[in-house]
Scaffold this motif. Structure first.
Motif, PDB file in Angstrom:
ATOM      1  N   GLU A 137       0.839  -1.194   0.000  1.00 32.43           N
ATOM      2  CA  GLU A 137       0.000   0.000   0.000  1.00 32.43           C
ATOM      3  C   GLU A 137       0.878   1.250   0.000  1.00 32.43           C
ATOM      4  O   GLU A 137       1.772   1.394   0.830  1.00 32.43           O
ATOM      5  CB  GLU A 137      -0.911   0.026   1.232  1.00 32.43           C
ATOM      6  CG  GLU A 137      -1.883   1.197   1.177  1.00 32.43           C
ATOM      7  CD  GLU A 137      -2.588   1.507   2.501  1.00 32.43           C
ATOM      8  OE1 GLU A 137      -2.899   2.681   2.735  1.00 32.43           O
ATOM      9  OE2 GLU A 137      -2.831   0.561   3.280  1.00 32.43           O
ATOM     10  N   PRO A 151       0.946   5.230   0.529  1.00 32.92           N
ATOM     11  CA  PRO A 151       0.092   6.287   1.095  1.00 32.92           C
ATOM     12  C   PRO A 151      -0.063   7.472   0.140  1.00 32.92           C
ATOM     13  O   PRO A 151       0.838   7.756  -0.659  1.00 32.92           O
ATOM     14  CB  PRO A 151       0.831   6.699   2.372  1.00 32.92           C
ATOM     15  CG  PRO A 151       2.233   6.215   2.202  1.00 32.92           C
ATOM     16  CD  PRO A 151       2.223   5.081   1.231  1.00 32.92           C
ATOM     17  N   LYS A 152      -1.207   8.162   0.254  1.00 38.17           N
ATOM     18  CA  LYS A 152      -1.475   9.338  -0.590  1.00 38.17           C
ATOM     19  C   LYS A 152      -0.417  10.416  -0.407  1.00 38.17           C
ATOM     20  O   LYS A 152      -0.157  11.213  -1.306  1.00 38.17           O
ATOM     21  CB  LYS A 152      -2.830   9.963  -0.218  1.00 38.17           C
ATOM     22  CG  LYS A 152      -4.017   9.120  -0.578  1.00 38.17           C
ATOM     23  CD  LYS A 152      -5.312   9.747  -0.112  1.00 38.17           C
ATOM     24  CE  LYS A 152      -6.457   8.811  -0.444  1.00 38.17           C
ATOM     25  NZ  LYS A 152      -7.700   9.081   0.198  1.00 38.17           N
ATOM     26  N   HIS A 157      -7.184   8.406  -4.936  1.00 41.01           N
ATOM     27  CA  HIS A 157      -5.752   8.260  -4.657  1.00 41.01           C
ATOM     28  C   HIS A 157      -4.955   8.802  -5.849  1.00 41.01           C
ATOM     29  O   HIS A 157      -5.263   8.481  -7.004  1.00 41.01           O
ATOM     30  CB  HIS A 157      -5.422   6.788  -4.419  1.00 41.01           C
ATOM     31  CG  HIS A 157      -4.028   6.560  -3.928  1.00 41.01           C
ATOM     32  ND1 HIS A 157      -2.937   6.613  -4.766  1.00 41.01           N
ATOM     33  CD2 HIS A 157      -3.536   6.299  -2.687  1.00 41.01           C
ATOM     34  CE1 HIS A 157      -1.839   6.377  -4.056  1.00 41.01           C
ATOM     35  NE2 HIS A 157      -2.179   6.189  -2.796  1.00 41.01           N
ATOM     36  N   GLY A 199       6.093   2.166   0.501  1.00 39.84           N
ATOM     37  CA  GLY A 199       4.847   1.854   1.201  1.00 39.84           C
ATOM     38  C   GLY A 199       5.041   0.745   2.197  1.00 39.84           C
ATOM     39  O   GLY A 199       6.141   0.494   2.673  1.00 39.84           O
ATOM     40  N   GLN A 210       2.729  10.134   0.004  1.00 40.05           N
ATOM     41  CA  GLN A 210       4.072   9.777  -0.469  1.00 40.05           C
ATOM     42  C   GLN A 210       4.708  10.931  -1.264  1.00 40.05           C
ATOM     43  O   GLN A 210       4.040  11.599  -2.049  1.00 40.05           O
ATOM     44  CB  GLN A 210       3.934   8.558  -1.382  1.00 40.05           C
ATOM     45  CG  GLN A 210       4.930   7.422  -1.266  1.00 40.05           C
ATOM     46  CD  GLN A 210       6.382   7.747  -1.085  1.00 40.05           C
ATOM     47  OE1 GLN A 210       6.929   8.641  -1.713  1.00 40.05           O
ATOM     48  NE2 GLN A 210       7.015   6.999  -0.225  1.00 40.05           N
ATOM     49  N   THR A 265      -8.714  -1.264   6.184  1.00 40.76           N
ATOM     50  CA  THR A 265      -8.322   0.076   5.718  1.00 40.76           C
ATOM     51  C   THR A 265      -9.535   1.007   5.822  1.00 40.76           C
ATOM     52  O   THR A 265     -10.672   0.548   5.727  1.00 40.76           O
ATOM     53  CB  THR A 265      -7.822   0.050   4.251  1.00 40.76           C
ATOM     54  OG1 THR A 265      -8.834  -0.552   3.432  1.00 40.76           O
ATOM     55  CG2 THR A 265      -6.540  -0.748   4.110  1.00 40.76           C
TER      56      THR A 265
END
Length: 395
Positions: free
Chosen positions: A224, A226-227, A309, A260, A229, A285
């Motif tokens: 995963e 993350p937004k 995303h 991630g 990043q 999540t």
């Protein structure tokens, strides 16, 4: 009387197409394409080809037209199935329905029909054909079907002028309810038959099972991203040319595990496609996980939370010259030409405003709004008003 061969699929659309042509005074022959033998991968009784060919035969009998079956399973395997396996293996997501029309219905099947003395080949697609006559030359147009809800022009986006010249789409001016009404009125066995799902002609196939026949399961990890990043915070550079800007907007982000965290396992990255939500089997999540990329070499699936995303969204895409196709060859862009169009990157998507930019190596398409899950291997098609002008494989 002109002779028309109708691809009778055993569904209501092609049945009514055959009826309308007969009413219009054509000599109509029904031909059923058998394209698949292997029942082990279809979901039991969900439209195996046997039921379909039987329904097609009953329709032909009812309409009083000659009927026969042609076996195209060898060509179908070679041109569609092998191509699909090959694309999935490369981590691309093919569209078998578009290919089936280009390679099977309007190529192999059309050649058989013309050998049988047909003037035209007709199908039950919801789209229309236009003809522009200028200076003794005819140019053919592929127009959207009148039924917005069922318009299937996208599936025919790879047809050529030669193929359109010989094609007829009798139900393009009708809506689905009108087609069913006609079928009911004349008592066709297919009147209330459900629309077929699944791969073009194979019937309702479990895609993972189908792919597993050739692509072996291989355990890997689900990561995963993350937004927040840093890769999504990259400053937009100054561009010297429009092409530099488009190259930047359409670029592919290369992910790695360090960006991630591992949240689950999967059976093979080649079974998954960008934008996919089902089949990940990862819980816990806040928002559902979506596939934002797959790495078939490292066998990793990269995911992100939620539909918005940043890993899912892009404004531009590229089509290379060898995968670029113009139905309207007369409108094909020259290098440095631009064109305002409406475009879609998948069948059911509403048309979106976009600009085409022709460059040496191919064609960039820049959308006015962000697009979700632009997927390599899928087809982008562009329109002006109701006319589909061209298409290409997203690279």
């Amino acid at each position: 009387m002109k002779r028309v061969i109708v691809g009778l699929s055993g569904g209501v659309d092609s049945s009514v197409a055959a009826y309308l042509l007969k009413e219009q005074g054509y000599e109509v022959i029904g031909l059923f394409m058998k394209n698949w033998h292997d029942d082990s991968v279809t979901i039991s009784n969900e439209c195996p080809w046997l039921d379909d060919s039987n329904d097609a035969m009953l329709v032909a009998e009812k309409l009083g037209i000659p009927f026969q079956t042609v076996d195209l399973s060898e060509q179908y395997k070679e041109r569609i199935v092998d191509y699909m396996f090959n694309e999935y293996e490369k981590g691309r997501t093919p569209n078998p329905d578009v290919l089936c029309n280009r390679e099977i219905k309007f190529d192999v099947f059309m050649k058989i029909a013309l050998d049988l003395g047909a003037d035209y080949v007709a199908t039950g697609h919801y789209c229309r054909k236009g003809i522009i006559s200028e200076g003794g030359k005819e140019t053919y147009q592929l127009l959207a079907g009148v039924d917005n809800n069922k318009d299937q022009s996208y599936f025919l986006c790879q047809l050529s002028q030669e193929q359109l010249a010989k094609a007829l789409f009798p139900i393009g001016e009708l809506t689905k309810p009108e087609v069913r009404e006609i079928a009911n009125e004349i008592g066709l066995v297919t009147a209330d038959k459900k629309d077929s799902q699944g791969l073009c002609f194979i019937g309702k196939v479990k895609l993972p099972d189908f792919l597993q026949q050739q692509l072996k399961p291989k355990e890997g990890v689900i990561v995963e991203i993350p937004k927040e990043q840093d890769i999504y915070k990259e400053a937009v550079p100054e561009f010297e040319t429009e092409e530099d800007k488009l190259r930047f907007l359409s670029r592919k982000i290369n992910y790695n595990i360090e960006q991630g965290k591992v949240v689950g396992k999967h059976d093979g990255a080649h079974y998954f496609t960008k934008g996919q939500r089902k089949g990940l089997a990862v819980g816990g999540t806040v928002e559902p996980l979506f596939v934002i990329d797959t790495d078939v070499n490292e066998n990793i699936i990269y995911t992100g939370q939620g539909k918005s995303h940043p890993g899912l969204l892009k404004k531009a895409l590229f089509v290379s010259n060898d995968e670029l196709h113009w139905i309207r060859e007369d409108l094909a862009l020259k290098v440095d030409d631009t064109l305002q169009v409406a475009a879609r990157i998948r069948y059911r998507q509403p048309l979106e405003k976009a600009t085409l930019y022709k460059v040496d190596s191919g064609l960039y398409i820049e959308f006015e709004n962000y697009q979700s899950a632009i997927t390599e291997g899928q087809f982008v098609a562009w329109y002006i008003n109701e006319e589909l002008l061209g298409s290409g494989v997203i690279s």
